[in-house]
Design an enzyme around this catalytic site. Structure first.
Site, PDB file in Angstrom:
ATOM      1  N   LEU A  17      27.464  31.385  29.283  1.00 32.45           N
ATOM      2  CA  LEU A  17      26.704  30.129  29.340  1.00 32.45           C
ATOM      3  C   LEU A  17      25.327  30.339  29.955  1.00 32.45           C
ATOM      4  CD1 LEU A  17      29.555  27.825  30.696  1.00 32.45           C
ATOM      5  CD2 LEU A  17      28.366  27.501  28.504  1.00 32.45           C
ATOM      6  N   SER A  20      24.789  31.659  33.653  1.00 35.22           N
ATOM      7  CA  SER A  20      25.971  32.410  34.119  1.00 35.22           C
ATOM      8  C   SER A  20      25.575  33.692  34.841  1.00 35.22           C
ATOM      9  CB  SER A  20      26.916  32.717  32.947  1.00 35.22           C
ATOM     10  OG  SER A  20      26.249  33.472  31.963  1.00 35.22           O
ATOM     11  N   GLY A  21      24.376  34.233  34.554  1.00 32.98           N
ATOM     12  CA  GLY A  21      23.926  35.436  35.263  1.00 32.98           C
ATOM     13  C   GLY A  21      23.514  36.589  34.359  1.00 32.98           C
ATOM     14  N   THR A  23      20.732  37.371  32.560  1.00 32.08           N
ATOM     15  CA  THR A  23      19.403  37.966  32.775  1.00 32.08           C
ATOM     16  C   THR A  23      19.340  38.679  34.123  1.00 32.08           C
ATOM     17  OG1 THR A  23      18.496  36.140  31.506  1.00 32.08           O
ATOM     18  CG2 THR A  23      16.927  37.437  32.787  1.00 32.08           C
ATOM     19  N   SER A  90      24.737  33.637  22.866  1.00 38.95           N
ATOM     20  CA  SER A  90      25.611  33.959  21.714  1.00 38.95           C
ATOM     21  C   SER A  90      26.978  33.268  21.829  1.00 38.95           C
ATOM     22  CB  SER A  90      25.759  35.475  21.540  1.00 38.95           C
ATOM     23  OG  SER A  90      26.028  36.151  22.732  1.00 38.95           O
TER      24      SER A  90
HETATM   25  P1  ADP Z   1      21.377  33.402  32.390  1.00 37.80           P
HETATM   26  O1  ADP Z   1      20.491  34.555  32.018  1.00 37.80           O
HETATM   27  O2  ADP Z   1      22.831  33.669  32.093  1.00 37.80           O
HETATM   28  O3  ADP Z   1      20.908  32.103  31.829  1.00 37.80           O
HETATM   29  P2  ADP Z   1      20.265  33.734  35.030  1.00 37.80           P
HETATM   30  O4  ADP Z   1      20.485  35.195  35.297  1.00 37.80           O
HETATM   31  O5  ADP Z   1      18.901  33.307  34.604  1.00 37.80           O
HETATM   32  O6  ADP Z   1      21.368  33.237  33.981  1.00 37.80           O
HETATM   33  O7  ADP Z   1      20.673  32.900  36.305  1.00 37.80           O
HETATM   34  C1  ADP Z   1      21.887  33.112  36.996  1.00 37.80           C
HETATM   35  C2  ADP Z   1      21.843  32.490  38.382  1.00 37.80           C
HETATM   36  O8  ADP Z   1      23.126  32.680  38.997  1.00 37.80           O
HETATM   37  C3  ADP Z   1      20.795  33.129  39.277  1.00 37.80           C
HETATM   38  O9  ADP Z   1      20.216  32.111  40.084  1.00 37.80           O
HETATM   39  C4  ADP Z   1      21.621  34.094  40.130  1.00 37.80           C
HETATM   40  O10 ADP Z   1      21.049  34.336  41.382  1.00 37.80           O
HETATM   41  C5  ADP Z   1      22.956  33.329  40.253  1.00 37.80           C
HETATM   42  N1  ADP Z   1      24.116  34.202  40.497  1.00 37.80           N
HETATM   43  C6  ADP Z   1      25.037  34.011  41.453  1.00 37.80           C
HETATM   44  N2  ADP Z   1      25.965  34.985  41.433  1.00 37.80           N
HETATM   45  C7  ADP Z   1      25.632  35.825  40.439  1.00 37.80           C
HETATM   46  C8  ADP Z   1      26.190  37.035  39.944  1.00 37.80           C
HETATM   47  N3  ADP Z   1      27.297  37.579  40.448  1.00 37.80           N
HETATM   48  N4  ADP Z   1      25.571  37.620  38.894  1.00 37.80           N
HETATM   49  C9  ADP Z   1      24.454  37.072  38.362  1.00 37.80           C
HETATM   50  N5  ADP Z   1      23.867  35.943  38.791  1.00 37.80           N
HETATM   51  C10 ADP Z   1      24.435  35.308  39.836  1.00 37.80           C
END
Ligand code: ADP
Length: 184
Positions: A17, A20-21, A23, A90
């Site tokens: 989603l 979710s993390g 990037t 995706s």
């Molecule tokens: P996406 O690319 O899936 O849309 P992002 O990486 O832009 O998501 O954002 C994810 C957010 O979740 C960030 O603010 C990050 O700091 C937070 N986060 C918390 N725990 C994690 C983790 N284990 N891995 C990645 N992001 C995390």
């Protein structure tokens, strides 16, 4: 169908989603790989859409087409990098399977797992609030016509509600190092 060879770049296809993390983890893994003197490329779903595929929106058909084009971009770059990282929501199982077929044996599906409740709580870009209030159409996971289909058989699951960013990146680096060692 795929031309992927044993020495081609490993492709980490991050699905999950928005928020979710994907990037965050992809960027951290790319940093690690570059510090080892190797080549890492990131093809972020949003960047690719904004730069190359501006005509594509967020209908299920456009999402599918965008994902397919990204898979082909990966193939074009597989001989020019050691690792390719693709953070792209995706949402559809069928499209991810298609990406696996296009990319071939070096494709690794990474499910970056976080519940809808959690990503709404994080709301990194403020988009969930807008989507919930009906100000964004076709928002994946929120709008009925674009559900997020959880991967049925991912190669790797990173639960970002349980693991830190560092632990997620380190799990992928272990995978990368094993792969490179195996290939010699
Ligand atoms: P996406 O690319 O899936 O849309 P992002 O990486 O832009 O998501 O954002 C994810 C957010 O979740 C960030 O603010 C990050 O700091 C937070 N986060 C918390 N725990 C994690 C983790 N284990 N891995 C990645 N992001 C995390």
């Amino acid at each position: 169908m795929s031309s992927s060879a044993e020495n081609d770049a490993l492709v980490f296809w991050f699905t999950g989603l928005s928020g979710s993390g994907k990037t965050t983890i992809a960027t951290s893994v790319a940093d690690h790989i570059r510090k080892m003197g190797k080549q890492a490329k990131i093809f972020d779903g949003d960047d690719v859409r904004n730069i190359l595929h501006r005509h594509l929106g967020f209908t299920p058909e456009d999402i599918t087409e965008n994902n397919r084009l990204i898979a082909h971009i990966c193939v074009q770059h597989q001989k020019k990098a050691d690792c390719i990282l693709v953070p792209v929501i995706s949402p559809f199982e069928k499209t991810r399977k298609e990406a696996r077929t296009i990319i071939g044996g070096r494709f690794v599906e990474v499910y970056v797992k976080a519940s809808l409740d959690e990503v709404i709580r994080r709301d990194v870009k403020g988009l969930y609030e807008k989507a919930i209030n009906g100000r964004i159409e076709n928002f994946i996971g929120i709008s009925g016509n674009v559900p997020y289909e959880e991967p049925r058989d991912p190669d790797i699951v990173l639960d970002t509600e349980k693991l830190t960013v560092k632990a997620c990146a380190s799990a992928l680096m272990t995978y990368v190092q094993k792969d490179w060692k195996r290939r010699g």
